[in-house]
Motif scaffolding. Structure first.
Motif, mmCIF file in Angstrom:
data_model
loop_
_atom_site.group_PDB
_atom_site.id
_atom_site.type_symbol
_atom_site.label_atom_id
_atom_site.label_comp_id
_atom_site.label_asym_id
_atom_site.label_seq_id
_atom_site.Cartn_x
_atom_site.Cartn_y
_atom_site.Cartn_z
ATOM 1 N N GLY A 76 60.906 32.326 39.943
ATOM 2 C CA GLY A 76 62.162 31.686 40.327
ATOM 3 C C GLY A 76 62.282 30.279 39.832
ATOM 4 N N THR A 77 62.714 29.363 40.734
ATOM 5 C CA THR A 77 63.055 27.994 40.338
ATOM 6 C C THR A 77 61.875 27.283 39.695
ATOM 7 N N ALA A 78 60.679 27.552 40.189
ATOM 8 C CA ALA A 78 59.505 26.872 39.629
ATOM 9 C C ALA A 78 59.380 27.195 38.140
ATOM 10 N N LEU A 79 59.675 28.443 37.802
ATOM 11 C CA LEU A 79 59.544 28.858 36.413
ATOM 12 C C LEU A 79 60.613 28.196 35.551
ATOM 13 N N HIS A 80 61.874 28.166 36.093
ATOM 14 C CA HIS A 80 62.971 27.559 35.337
ATOM 15 C C HIS A 80 62.780 26.067 35.160
ATOM 16 N N ALA A 81 62.145 25.470 36.154
ATOM 17 C CA ALA A 81 61.912 24.023 36.061
ATOM 18 C C ALA A 81 60.797 23.717 35.069
ATOM 19 N N GLY A 82 60.234 24.715 34.496
ATOM 20 C CA GLY A 82 59.209 24.498 33.481
ATOM 21 C C GLY A 82 57.838 24.245 34.074
ATOM 22 N N THR A 83 57.674 24.622 35.360
ATOM 23 C CA THR A 83 56.373 24.410 35.984
ATOM 24 C C THR A 83 55.347 25.343 35.356
ATOM 25 N N VAL A 84 54.253 24.810 35.008
ATOM 26 C CA VAL A 84 53.218 25.665 34.419
ATOM 27 C C VAL A 84 52.135 25.881 35.470
ATOM 28 N N VAL A 85 51.943 27.154 35.844
ATOM 29 C CA VAL A 85 50.878 27.456 36.816
ATOM 30 C C VAL A 85 49.799 28.220 36.063
ATOM 31 N N SER A 86 48.658 27.638 36.037
ATOM 32 C CA SER A 86 47.597 28.327 35.299
ATOM 33 C C SER A 86 47.008 29.450 36.173
ATOM 34 N N GLN A 87 46.880 30.640 35.611
ATOM 35 C CA GLN A 87 46.319 31.777 36.361
ATOM 36 C C GLN A 87 45.124 32.313 35.592
ATOM 37 N N ARG A 88 44.157 32.674 36.353
ATOM 38 C CA ARG A 88 42.999 33.301 35.718
ATOM 39 C C ARG A 88 42.795 34.663 36.323
ATOM 40 N N ARG A 89 42.743 35.695 35.464
ATOM 41 C CA ARG A 89 42.500 37.037 36.002
ATOM 42 C C ARG A 89 41.010 37.209 36.231
ATOM 43 N N LYS A 90 40.731 37.922 37.284
ATOM 44 C CA LYS A 90 39.323 38.073 37.656
ATOM 45 C C LYS A 90 39.082 39.467 38.213
ATOM 46 N N VAL A 91 37.950 40.047 37.948
ATOM 47 C CA VAL A 91 37.581 41.301 38.623
ATOM 48 C C VAL A 91 36.724 40.914 39.806
ATOM 49 N N ARG A 92 37.160 41.351 40.987
ATOM 50 C CA ARG A 92 36.350 41.045 42.172
ATOM 51 C C ARG A 92 36.429 42.189 43.185
ATOM 52 N N ARG A 93 35.551 42.153 44.137
ATOM 53 C CA ARG A 93 35.531 43.202 45.167
ATOM 54 C C ARG A 93 36.536 42.846 46.248
ATOM 55 N N VAL A 94 37.433 43.770 46.547
ATOM 56 C CA VAL A 94 38.384 43.535 47.640
ATOM 57 C C VAL A 94 38.353 44.748 48.581
ATOM 58 N N VAL A 95 38.868 44.520 49.801
ATOM 59 C CA VAL A 95 38.914 45.612 50.784
ATOM 60 C C VAL A 95 40.211 46.401 50.577
ATOM 61 N N VAL A 96 40.091 47.714 50.401
ATOM 62 C CA VAL A 96 41.293 48.551 50.220
ATOM 63 C C VAL A 96 41.267 49.703 51.229
ATOM 64 N N ASP A 97 42.483 50.275 51.473
ATOM 65 C CA ASP A 97 42.593 51.464 52.335
ATOM 66 C C ASP A 97 42.308 52.691 51.498
ATOM 67 N N LYS A 98 41.374 53.515 51.936
ATOM 68 C CA LYS A 98 41.080 54.740 51.175
ATOM 69 C C LYS A 98 41.552 55.942 51.990
ATOM 70 N N PRO A 99 42.549 56.682 51.454
ATOM 71 C CA PRO A 99 43.010 57.855 52.209
ATOM 72 C C PRO A 99 41.990 58.987 52.141
ATOM 73 N N PRO A 100 41.981 59.882 53.141
ATOM 74 C CA PRO A 100 41.063 61.035 53.066
ATOM 75 C C PRO A 100 41.430 61.916 51.874
ATOM 76 N N ARG A 101 40.462 62.672 51.402
ATOM 77 C CA ARG A 101 40.694 63.522 50.228
ATOM 78 C C ARG A 101 41.656 64.662 50.582
ATOM 79 N N LEU A 102 42.682 64.787 49.747
ATOM 80 C CA LEU A 102 43.693 65.828 49.997
ATOM 81 C C LEU A 102 43.437 66.999 49.067
ATOM 82 N N GLY A 103 43.323 68.204 49.642
ATOM 83 C CA GLY A 103 43.080 69.388 48.804
ATOM 84 C C GLY A 103 44.380 69.894 48.178
ATOM 85 N N LEU A 104 44.323 71.146 47.714
ATOM 86 C CA LEU A 104 45.510 71.760 47.098
ATOM 87 C C LEU A 104 46.598 71.988 48.138
ATOM 88 N N VAL A 105 47.813 71.627 47.780
ATOM 89 C CA VAL A 105 48.937 71.942 48.671
ATOM 90 C C VAL A 105 49.374 73.359 48.309
#
Ligand SMILES: Nc1ncnc2c1ncn2[C@@H]1O[C@H](COP(=O)(O)OP(=O)(O)OP(=O)(O)O)[C@@H](O)[C@H]1O
Length: 464
Positions: A76-105
Motif C-alpha cells: 500500500g502507501t508505504a510502497l508508493h511512498a518509495g519505502t524500501v523494506v529489506s526482506q530476507r527469505r529463510k527456511v526455518r521450523r514453524v508449528v503447523v496444523d497437520k490434518p489426519p490422513r484422509l483415505g479414498l473417498v
C-alpha cells in the motif's frame, strides 16, 4: 441474424445443458450423484480437508520446515511512498496444523464413505463428537461413524435424507424375512425373524407402530407361517386381520389359554427334535418340520396391568410363560413381536425380564426419554439421542438396533390398515389351524424337561 445466432447459441446451449442436468438429477438422482455430484464432492472434500479438520479441532500440531520472511512486507502507501523494506527469505521450523490422513473417498448411492487415520492420541469418539460439524462442512444431510479399527475410523456421509419419503414395496424376502422400509443408508430395512427372533417395538401414540405392524402382516400373510395375536385393547388393532390369524386373544383369560396351548406346542416340538436328535426345528426333515409361529402382542402393558389383586397370579403366570417361550422360541420356531407405548419396570419384574429376551429393538418417536432408555438403554448413547430427536411430523421414523451391532435411523413404508386387511383376506387360505401346526403327533416332553431345557443359542444353519 447470423450475429444474433452467434451471441445466443452458446447461451441457449448452456441453458439446455443446465436444464438437462436438473431434469437428470430429478429423475435419476442416484446416477446423477454418481456421475456428476460425487466427483465434485470428492475433490472438494480433499481440497478443504485441512481447513475442515482444523475447524473441527481434529488436527495435531507439528513442527515443519517452511520458507518464511523476515520483517513485514511493504504494501500500500508505504510502497508508493518509495519505502524500501529489506526482506530476507529463510527456511526455518514453524508449528503447523497437520490434518489426519484422509483415505479414498468412496461413492455410495446416497453419499460417500471415507476412512480417516487417527492421529496419535485420537479415538473414534473424537470424531463422533464432531459429526454435525463435519456434516455442515461437507454440506451433507448427516455424517456418522460407520466403523472403526485400531488406528482408523470410517465415516459415512449421507447427502440427503432418504427417509423423507419411503415408497419401496413391502416384500416377503424369504421365509420369515420381510422388507418393511428403508435404512438411513438407503439400504432396505429387512426384519428377519430367523436372525433376530424376538422384537420390541416402542413409540408414543401416532408414532407409526401400527403401520409397521401392517407392513409385517402384509409381508408374512403370503408365507407358510402361523400368526397369533394378543390384543387386550379389545382387539381394535388386530381384529381386521383375524381371517389370516390362527388365533386372536382379546381377553386376559383367552391369552392365558393361548399361551398354555403354545407351551404345549413347544413341548411337542421339543419331543420331536429329541426324537430326531436335532437341536432345532430347522434341522428336521422338511416333511416333519412344524410351521413357524409369529406371536404379535399389541400394547404389552395391557397384559401386565392389574385391575385388582385377584389377577396377580394370572399375570405372573403369563409373564413366566412368555419369557420361557421367548427363551425357547429360536430353536422351536416361535417368534415374538411385542409392541407398546411404555415397557417400564413399573409394570412389574416380568416386563423387565421379558424385555431382556427381546433382542431386536425398534424405538419410534417417544414422549419421554425414559421410554427411549427402556428400549435402547443398553446401546450407544447416540442412539438414545437420535430417538429423542425424531420429529412428530415424520411418523414411521424409528431407531433400529440392528443385528450387525449398530443402530440406524429407519422408516417403515406406509401401509394402511385397509391394505393389511386386504392382504390378510387374500391369504386367508394360508392360515394354518392349530391341528396343522405340528405335522407329526408326538408325546410332549414332561414339565420337568420343559423347565430344564437349555436352548440352543447357535445361529440356525438351515438356509430354508
Ligand atoms: N411409515 C409411515 N410413513 C408415513 N406416514 C406414516 C407412517 N407410519 C405412520 N404414519 C402416519 O402416522 C399415523 C399414525 O400411525 P400409527 O397408527 O401407525 O401410529 P401408532 O404409533 O400405532 O399410534 P397408536 O399408538 O395411537 O395406535 C398414520 O395414520 C399415518 O398417517
Amino acid at each position: 441474424m447470423t450475429d444474433a445466432l452467434t451471441v445466443f447459441a452458446p447461451c441457449l446451449f448452456t441453458l439446455a445443458v443446465i436444464l438437462g442436468l436438473v431434469v437428470w438429477n430429478r429423475r435419476h438422482p442416484t446416477s446423477f450423484w454418481l456421475t456428476v455430484g460425487y466427483p465434485r464432492k470428492a475433490v472438494s472434500v480433499y481440497l478443504t480437508w485441512g481447513n475442515v479438520a482444523a475447524g473441527c479441532g481434529l488436527t495435531t500440531k507439528r513442527r515443519r520446515l517452511r520458507w518464511t520472511f523476515d520483517g513485514v512486507p511493504a504494501l500500500g502507501t508505504a510502497l508508493h511512498a518509495g519505502t524500501v523494506v529489506s526482506q530476507r527469505r529463510k527456511v526455518r521450523r514453524v508449528v503447523v496444523d497437520k490434518p489426519p490422513r484422509l483415505g479414498l473417498v468412496r461413492p455410495l448411492a446416497n453419499g460417500f464413505r471415507v476412512t480417516v487415520g487417527l492421529a496419535d492420541g485420537q479415538t473414534p469418539d473424537d470424531y463422533a463428537a464432531k459429526l454435525p460439524n463435519l456434516a455442515h462442512a461437507w454440506r451433507v444431510h448427516s455424517v456418522r461413524v460407520l466403523d472403526w479399527k485400531p488406528g482408523r475410523v470410517t465415516l459415512q456421509a449421507t447427502r440427503c435424507d432418504p427417509l423423507t419419503r419411503v415408497d419401496v414395496p413391502v416384500l416377503a424376502d424369504g421365509l420369515l424375512r420381510v422388507r418393511v422400509g428403508l435404512l438411513e443408508t438407503s439400504a432396505p430395512w429387512v426384519i428377519d425373524f430367523r436372525t433376530v427372533p424376538h422384537w420390541l417395538i416402542t413409540g408414543a401414540t401416532q408414532s407409526g407402530k401400527s403401520t409397521l405392524l401392517n407392513a409385517l402382516i402384509c409381508g408374512l400373510a403370503p408365507q407358510r407361517v402361523a400368526l397369533i395375536g394378543f390384543d387386550l385393547k379389545g382387539g381394535v388393532e388386530l381384529t381386521p386381520y383375524r381371517e389370516r390369524m390362527t388365533e386372536l386373544a382379546t381377553e386376559r383369560a383367552e391369552c392365558v389359554q393361548v399361551l398354555g396351548d403354545l407351551v404345549a406346542e413347544i413341548k411337542r416340538r421339543m419331543a420331536l427334535c429329541t426324537a430326531h436328535r436335532v437341536r432345532n426345528i430347522w434341522k428336521l426333515p422338511e416333511q416333519v418340520r412344524p410351521v413357524p409361529v409369529v406371536v404379535l402382542v399389541d400394547e404389552v402393558a395391557e397384559l401386565f396391568l392389574m385391575a385388582d389383586k385377584s389377577e396377580k397370579d394370572e399375570i405372573a403366570a403369563t409373564a413366566v410363560q412368555l419369557i420361557r417361550l421367548a427363551q425357547l422360541g429360536r430353536a422351536f420356531g416361535l417368534y415374538l413381536l411385542v409392541c407398546g407405548q411404555r415397557v417400564g419396570s413399573d409394570l412389574g419384574p416380568g416386563v423387565t425380564a421379558l424385555r431382556a429376551q427381546l433382542s431386536g429393538r425398534i424405538c419410534h418417536r417417544v414422549n419421554d426419554p425414559e421410554t427411549a432408555n427402556m428400549t435402547l438403554g443398553d446401546m450407544d448413547p447416540a442412539a438414545l439421542q437420535a430417538a429423542r430427536l425424531i420429529p412428530a411430523n415424520q411418523p414411521g421414523v424409528a431407531i433400529l438396533a440392528a443385528d450387525d451391532g449398530r443402530w440406524y435411523r429407519v422408516r417403515s413404508v406406509y401401509v394402511s390398515e385397509e391394505q393389511a386387511e386386504h392382504a390378510a383376506a387374500t391369504y386367508a387360505h394360508m392360515r394354518p389351524t392349530w391341528a396343522e401346526m405340528t405335522t407329526v403327533t408326538v408325546q410332549p416332553v414332561s414339565e420337568a424337561e420343559f423347565a430344564g431345557y437349555i436352548p440352543d443359542t447357535q445361529p440356525e444353519s438351515d438356509p430354508a
